[in-house]
Design a protein around this motif. Sequence first.
Motif, short mmCIF file in Angstrom:
data_model
loop_
_atom_site.label_atom_id
_atom_site.label_comp_id
_atom_site.label_asym_id
_atom_site.label_seq_id
_atom_site.Cartn_x
_atom_site.Cartn_y
_atom_site.Cartn_z
N ALA A 1 -4.77 5.83 2.48
CA ALA A 1 -4.01 4.59 2.70
C ALA A 1 -4.01 4.21 4.18
O ALA A 1 -4.13 3.03 4.52
CB ALA A 1 -2.58 4.77 2.18
N ALA A 2 -3.89 5.20 5.06
CA ALA A 2 -3.90 4.93 6.50
C ALA A 2 -5.25 4.37 6.94
O ALA A 2 -5.32 3.46 7.76
CB ALA A 2 -3.57 6.19 7.28
N PHE B 1 4.44 5.52 3.10
CA PHE B 1 3.84 6.86 3.13
C PHE B 1 4.89 7.87 2.70
O PHE B 1 5.98 7.91 3.27
CB PHE B 1 3.33 7.19 4.54
N TYR C 1 -7.35 2.67 5.02
CA TYR C 1 -7.43 1.30 4.50
C TYR C 1 -6.60 0.36 5.36
O TYR C 1 -7.04 -0.73 5.70
CB TYR C 1 -6.96 1.24 3.04
N LEU C 2 -5.39 0.80 5.73
CA LEU C 2 -4.51 -0.02 6.55
C LEU C 2 -5.15 -0.33 7.90
O LEU C 2 -5.10 -1.46 8.37
CB LEU C 2 -3.17 0.69 6.75
N SER D 1 -5.77 -4.40 7.75
CA SER D 1 -4.34 -4.65 7.90
C SER D 1 -3.94 -6.07 7.52
O SER D 1 -2.81 -6.31 7.12
CB SER D 1 -3.89 -4.35 9.33
N LYS E 1 2.96 -4.51 3.17
CA LYS E 1 3.81 -3.37 3.50
C LYS E 1 3.03 -2.09 3.23
O LYS E 1 2.16 -2.08 2.36
CB LYS E 1 5.08 -3.35 2.66
N ALA E 2 3.39 -1.03 3.94
CA ALA E 2 2.77 0.28 3.70
C ALA E 2 3.89 1.32 3.57
O ALA E 2 4.83 1.31 4.35
CB ALA E 2 1.83 0.66 4.84
N VAL F 1 -2.56 -6.23 3.98
CA VAL F 1 -1.45 -5.35 3.61
C VAL F 1 -0.13 -5.99 4.04
O VAL F 1 0.08 -6.27 5.21
CB VAL F 1 -1.60 -3.96 4.27
N LEU G 1 0.85 -1.19 0.00
CA LEU G 1 0.00 0.00 0.00
C LEU G 1 0.88 1.24 0.00
O LEU G 1 1.79 1.36 0.82
CB LEU G 1 -0.87 -0.03 1.25
#
Length: 59
Positions: free
Chosen positions: A28-29, A44, A31-32, A36, A41-42, A39, A18
């Motif tokens: 994105a935060a 930003f 959605y995470l 989670s 990896k995220a 996901v 993400l």
Amino acid sequence: MRRRRSRSDPAHADRVILVGQSWGGALAAQYLAAHSEHVAKAVFASAFLRGKPLPVGTD
């Protein structure tokens, strides 16, 4: 969001990387936080996230 299936690692087939930049960082935060488990990896970059601002001079 379209999910990409991994041929080399079937265990991670339902997990995404993400990425959120600027205002997309807030999305994105969210959605995470809600998904989670999907996901891997995220990332930003220059993301706008709600919260308390850091004091000036904070590293």
